[in-house]
Write a protein that holds these residues in place. Structure first.
Motif, mmCIF file in Angstrom:
data_model
loop_
_atom_site.group_PDB
_atom_site.id
_atom_site.type_symbol
_atom_site.label_atom_id
_atom_site.label_comp_id
_atom_site.label_asym_id
_atom_site.label_seq_id
_atom_site.Cartn_x
_atom_site.Cartn_y
_atom_site.Cartn_z
ATOM 1 N N LEU A 135 0.810 -0.969 -0.071
ATOM 2 C CA LEU A 135 0.167 0.116 -0.269
ATOM 3 C C LEU A 135 1.263 1.373 0.290
ATOM 4 C CD1 LEU A 135 -3.468 -0.641 2.195
ATOM 5 C CD2 LEU A 135 -3.629 -1.106 0.259
ATOM 6 N N ALA A 136 1.941 1.174 1.170
ATOM 7 C CA ALA A 136 2.622 2.446 0.534
ATOM 8 C C ALA A 136 3.483 2.693 -0.695
ATOM 9 C CB ALA A 136 4.140 2.373 1.666
ATOM 10 N N LEU A 137 3.854 1.552 -1.099
ATOM 11 C CA LEU A 137 4.784 1.567 -2.917
ATOM 12 C C LEU A 137 3.474 2.103 -3.646
ATOM 13 C CD1 LEU A 137 6.865 -1.125 -3.075
ATOM 14 C CD2 LEU A 137 8.412 0.834 -2.751
ATOM 15 N N LEU A 138 2.718 2.104 -3.745
ATOM 16 C CA LEU A 138 1.217 2.341 -4.440
ATOM 17 C C LEU A 138 1.038 3.598 -4.305
ATOM 18 C CD1 LEU A 138 -1.102 -1.138 -4.478
ATOM 19 C CD2 LEU A 138 0.504 -0.204 -6.223
ATOM 20 N N ARG A 139 0.794 3.942 -2.784
ATOM 21 C CA ARG A 139 0.960 5.601 -2.374
ATOM 22 C C ARG A 139 1.995 6.148 -3.699
ATOM 23 N NH1 ARG A 139 -1.843 3.658 2.300
ATOM 24 N NH2 ARG A 139 -3.851 3.628 2.428
ATOM 25 N N GLN A 140 3.165 6.016 -2.977
ATOM 26 C CA GLN A 140 4.300 6.663 -3.235
ATOM 27 C C GLN A 140 4.608 6.749 -4.817
ATOM 28 O OE1 GLN A 140 7.849 5.713 -1.669
ATOM 29 N NE2 GLN A 140 7.776 6.235 0.634
ATOM 30 N N THR A 141 4.562 5.511 -5.385
ATOM 31 C CA THR A 141 4.174 5.914 -7.208
ATOM 32 C C THR A 141 3.133 6.288 -8.009
ATOM 33 O OG1 THR A 141 3.047 3.159 -7.098
ATOM 34 C CG2 THR A 141 6.356 3.750 -7.146
ATOM 35 N N GLY A 142 1.998 6.010 -6.992
ATOM 36 C CA GLY A 142 1.372 7.370 -7.711
ATOM 37 C C GLY A 142 -0.291 5.698 -8.980
ATOM 38 N N ILE A 143 0.784 5.187 -9.079
ATOM 39 C CA ILE A 143 0.103 3.948 -10.096
ATOM 40 C C ILE A 143 -1.242 3.659 -9.747
ATOM 41 C CG2 ILE A 143 2.360 3.216 -10.813
ATOM 42 C CD1 ILE A 143 1.966 -0.054 -9.952
ATOM 43 N N GLU A 144 -2.295 2.436 -11.225
ATOM 44 C CA GLU A 144 -2.791 2.390 -10.499
ATOM 45 C C GLU A 144 -2.620 0.877 -10.478
ATOM 46 O OE1 GLU A 144 -7.428 0.949 -13.606
ATOM 47 O OE2 GLU A 144 -5.625 2.174 -14.669
ATOM 48 N N PRO A 145 -3.239 0.569 -9.523
ATOM 49 C CA PRO A 145 -3.245 -0.840 -8.714
ATOM 50 C C PRO A 145 -3.656 -1.576 -9.824
ATOM 51 C CG PRO A 145 -4.204 0.588 -6.863
ATOM 52 C CD PRO A 145 -4.080 1.304 -8.577
ATOM 53 N N PRO A 146 -3.419 -3.254 -9.696
ATOM 54 C CA PRO A 146 -3.878 -4.145 -10.880
ATOM 55 C C PRO A 146 -4.896 -4.730 -9.907
ATOM 56 C CG PRO A 146 -1.442 -5.150 -8.936
ATOM 57 C CD PRO A 146 -1.877 -3.347 -9.577
ATOM 58 N N PRO A 147 -6.104 -5.456 -10.333
ATOM 59 C CA PRO A 147 -6.582 -5.299 -9.623
ATOM 60 C C PRO A 147 -7.138 -7.014 -9.055
ATOM 61 C CG PRO A 147 -6.901 -6.048 -12.466
ATOM 62 C CD PRO A 147 -5.630 -5.673 -12.418
ATOM 63 N N HIS A 148 -6.881 -7.108 -8.029
ATOM 64 C CA HIS A 148 -6.592 -8.179 -6.926
ATOM 65 C C HIS A 148 -7.462 -8.018 -6.098
ATOM 66 C CE1 HIS A 148 -3.725 -11.177 -6.216
ATOM 67 N NE2 HIS A 148 -4.090 -10.955 -5.005
ATOM 68 N N ASP A 149 -8.318 -8.719 -5.250
ATOM 69 C CA ASP A 149 -9.511 -8.488 -4.085
ATOM 70 C C ASP A 149 -8.889 -8.625 -3.013
ATOM 71 O OD1 ASP A 149 -11.169 -8.660 -6.549
ATOM 72 O OD2 ASP A 149 -12.050 -10.848 -5.410
#
Length: 882
Positions: A135-149
């Motif tokens: 979650l921290a890396l997603l917020r830092q990079t700003g990329i769209e997360p892959p679809p994963h439940d």
């Protein structure tokens, strides 16, 4: 410069924070060198610990930080970070995420985005170890997360402090209503001002999130389906948003689709929104009513009938579309709702078309006869179902044989030795046979018996635990004393006069103390070479009785040998005599000349009175009403027994039950010590039987079965034990005990009923278990006894005005009414009469009225053999032996 040596020392010292600073100063070659040396160091560290040791976990943060900073590829870093060596499944969440993020900060943005995606796809659950870092890396990079439940569930499990500013909000909010596992994570959210409920409604009010998006998301989630738990959060969010009728109208078709098969809370929500919506057509209303009236939940069927009735009263033209929904309601499982559906059909029949009336007429056969006749009179063509033939309960089965002859005492040294090799007898029958056999064999041939027993003991004596009994005291188990007697006989006892040292001096229950006294006096007689030819108290029957003629014969043998019987043995033998006199044995006893013979000749069954008191409190702060279970109050049953002293200490001890329970062993043996005094034996046992942790249900069942075959009146203590076992889940054999006692006409049904009521009211047993047992007993022929039990319990169980009824009360009253009908009971019960007169239409009140009508259906003042008394269900009961 030796970068690796310094880094290795920091890893050895487990200084992850110093490592984070150090590795960031390395150049490209230095990082490659460290990365190449890491696997070798990991192998070395792993070798320092056993396979099942978690010591390597302590090195996890240091190794993770070092690998994250030095390993080249994103895939390799992802694999290294979450090696099982660093943190097994039970190690908890990562505590080094900030350090890992710090050493990854100088990596290229594309590389960190690649790592973020790889970490996301490794996740398997909302609480996975890698969730926080992903979650921290997603917020830092700003990329769209892959679809994963699992990512969405993990995001939901950690509501950000400022959700509106979370870079993931726009990406993951739509998936919140679709991803599996989110509902389970958020199921405990209740307060609309806190957590996700508060955050989302606040964002909707502020315009950061569109209300339509949230409402559509909830409805979409409902349509996807799931259990009530999965959908609980979304129901609460939907209600917190409180869509207006204008917002509901465009989604009316979706809400209609939710009515037939969605979980109850979702269907209730949809019905409420549709009911407030003004734009529904007649067909829409018919579809909604038909869906609701075919639901299995009483609440939804009732709501559907109410909605239908009000709608038709406002718009009489709708009467033409209610036929199919009402026909569906004719098949509901709830009697009062079937009756309500018939009333509505009759009330709105005038507005129905011929086709609608025919639909209702075809459904008449689904109704019970009394309702079918009412409907058929208006709706032509209806076929009324035939009344089912009345159930005729079978007669009470015959009682099994009360007792059988018991196996004789052990007759050979080989058999006694075999029992001793089995670490002592594990039943009272085996123990009695072994004790009697040891006495008889030793008296007959002391030297030969000792030699044979010593031969069998040699292997045991060679073991390090051979003298364990003599290194612990007191001896509280009967088999310890039996082994001690054998050791004394074979001259291998390390402690002489064990009978003086090892008798427990604490507070022992009377049956347990009598058992130990009998064993101790045998040990003493072995040491002093004073054994009689045989024992008097060895039972002759499976109930524990000693036949009077056999007891006289044994005393004759002892007198002829010039010996004296053992004191505790004689007193136990007297307690085991049957209650039925044996004139021939009495005549022979009168000719005995010893003191023991004179005691036997003068013996008559003592008169014993027993009482049972219910005591309640809250741990010493005073007594409280036992109906109140909400403040850790407890219930304690205190039995007492009193008898005219006979001058024999152990007999007087056994026939006087103390007010407080004591230390006890061999509870399953106790009924055999008092086979002629059933109620006294039950009074001794009852405090222990009520402790669920003291013994298992099979032991309690064995005790009550043994008491059922004993002699003597059955009073409050026996009734409480029987009620307790009847309410024990998983013991259907308890019904057999009730039937057996009833078949002998020895069942104190009214007393059992009073104790049933008190046990249910105090929460000691569950209503569902008690009803199941009593229903089975009624169906097997004990319907009259079950009625008397239920009638005595009802005054305690019926709630006072203003009180809530106990769970399952309706089923208990239904059982009472059914049993009353089967046995033709008559006679008004004041508590039932007063309760039936209360206002209300709940199920339990309807059943009480049915019972009252059943009891008062005859001529006023009539009564028959099944009439009942109208006791008040107080907390005490007594049983007197006569």
């Amino acid at each position: 410069m030796d970068h690796w040596g310094e880094i290795r020392k920091l890893i050895e010292r487990r200084q992850a924070d110093r490592l984070a600073e150090k590795v960031r100063t390395l150049d490209g070659e230095g990082r490659k060198e460290v990365a190449a040396r890491l696997p070798e160091l990991l192998k070395e560290l792993r070798g320092r610990f056993d396979r099942w040791d978690d010591g390597l976990v302590d090195y996890g943060p240091a190794l993770r930080v070092t690998g994250a900073a030095t390993i080249g590829g994103a895939a390799a870093v992802a694999a290294w970070l979450y090696r099982r060596d660093f943190a097994p499944r039970w190690a908890g969440l990562d505590n080094d995420v900030d350090l890992v993020l710090a050493v990854l900060a100088d990596r290229p943005a594309a590389w960190r985005a690649d790592l973020a995606e790889r970490l996301v796809l490794r996740l398997r659950a909302s609480d996975d170890r890698g969730m926080a870092l992903a979650l921290a890396l997603l917020r830092q990079t700003g990329i769209e997360p892959p679809p994963h439940d699992p990512l969405v569930a993990g995001w939901a499990d950690r509501v950000p402090s400022d959700l509106g500013a979370d870079p993931l909000l726009d990406h993951l909010l739509p998936r919140l209503f679709e991803a599996a596992g989110v509902g389970r994570v958020l199921q405990w959210e209740k307060d609309p001002r806190q957590g996700w409920l508060g955050a989302l409604t606040t964002l909707a009010d502020a315009g950061r999130v569109k209300r339509e998006e949230l409402i559509d998301g909830c409805v979409r989630r409902f349509l996807l389906g799931g259990t009530a738990i999965d959908l609980r959060f979304f129901v609460r969010l939907h209600e917190a948003l409180d869509p207006s009728p204008a917002e509901t109208a465009p989604r009316a078709r979706d809400y209609l689709c939710l009515l037939p098969a969605s979980p109850g809370p979702v269907a209730e929500l949809a019905a409420g929104r549709l009911r407030a919506c003004d734009g529904l057509t007649a067909d829409d209303l018919a579809e909604a009513w038909e869906s609701l009236l075919f639901r299995p939940e009483r609440k939804l069927v009732r709501a559907g009938l109410s909605w239908l009735d009000r709608s038709v009263r406002r718009a009489p033209a709708l009467a033409d579309v209610v036929a199919a929904p009402l026909a569906r309601a004719f098949a509901t499982d709830f009697a009062e709702l079937r009756e309500k559906a018939v009333e509505l059909a009759l009330a709105h029949a005038g507005g129905m078309s011929e086709e609608g009336r025919a639909i209702v007429g075809e459904a008449v056969e689904l109704l019970p006869p009394h309702l079918g006749h009412r409907a058929a009179a208006v709706f032509a063509g209806g076929t009324v179902a035939e009344a089912e033939p009345a159930f005729t309960p079978p007669p009470l089965p015959a009682a099994p044989e009360r007792s059988r002859a018991l196996e004789p005492p052990v007759e050979s040294v080989e058999e006694l030795d075999l029992l001793m090799r089995q670490e002592g007898p594990h039943s009272w029958q085996a123990w009695e046979r072994s004790l009697a056999g040891l006495v008889a064999l030793t008296h007959r041939d002391r030297v030969g018996t000792a030699a044979a027993m010593l031969s069998g003991l040699r292997e045991t004596l060679a073991q390090p635990w051979a003298d364990w009994d003599y290194r612990r005291e007191p001896w509280e188990h009967a088999d310890q004393w039996l082994r001690g007697a054998v050791r004394s006989l074979t001259a291998t006892a390390p402690t002489p006069h064990a009978w003086r040292r090892f008798m427990p001096k604490g507070n022992l229950a009377a049956p347990h103390r009598l058992l130990l006294h009998r064993a101790a006096e045998v040990l003493r007689a072995v040491e002093e070479d004073a054994l009689p030819p045989l024992l008097l108290a060895t039972p002759t029957h499976t109930t524990g009785h000693v036949a009077a003629a056999e007891l006289v014969r044994r005393l004759e043998v002892i007198e002829a040998a010039g010996a004296k019987p053992l004191a505790a043995d004689l007193q136990q033998a007297l307690l085991r005599l049957p209650r039925t006199p044996d004139p021939e044995a009495a005549e022979r006893a009168a000719r005995l000349t010893s003191a023991a013979g004179r005691i036997l000749a003068a013996w008559t069954c003592p008169q014993v009175g027993t009482e049972l008191e219910w005591i309640c409190g809250n741990g010493g702060d005073g007594d409280h009403d036992w109906h109140d279970r909400s403040h850790s109050h407890y219930i304690r049953l205190v039995p007492t027994a009193t008898a005219v002293p006979v001058g024999l200490p152990l007999v007087d001890m056994m026939l006087g039950v103390p007010r407080h329970s004591a230390d006890a062993e061999h509870l399953e043996w106790w009924p055999s010590t008092l086979p002629a005094h059933r109620e006294v034996a039950a009074a001794h046992l009852m405090p222990y039987a009520l402790r669920r942790s003291w013994n298992d249900p099979s032991l309690r069942l064995g005790q009550i079965r043994h008491l059922a075959r004993a002699e003597g009146p059955a009073g409050a203590a026996f009734s409480t034990m029987l009620a307790c076992v009847l309410g024990e889940p998983g013991t259907p054999e308890s019904v057999d005990v009730l039937l057996e006692v009833a078949a002998r006409d020895e069942l104190p049904a009214a007393e059992v009923g009073r104790q049933v009521g008190l046990l249910l009211a105090s929460g000691e047993v569950r209503m569902i278990d008690m009803v199941a047992a009593l229903d089975a007993a009624a169906g097997r022929g004990a319907h009259a006894h079950v009625w008397r039990i239920a009638a005595a319990a009802l005054p305690t169980l019926l709630p006072a005005p203003g009180e809530r009824p106990r769970n399952g009360l309706a089923r208990f009253v239904t059982l009472a009414a059914t049993a009353a009908e089967w046995c033709g009971a008559r006679g008004e019960i004041p508590e039932v009469r007063d309760t039936a007169a209360r206002k209300g239409n709940s199920e339990w009140l309807r059943e009480v009225r049915r019972l009252h009508d059943r009891l008062t259906g005859g001529a006023p003042g009539t009564a028959d053999t099944n009439s009942v008394g109208t006791g008040t269900g107080t907390g005490t009961g007594t049983g007197q032996e006569g």
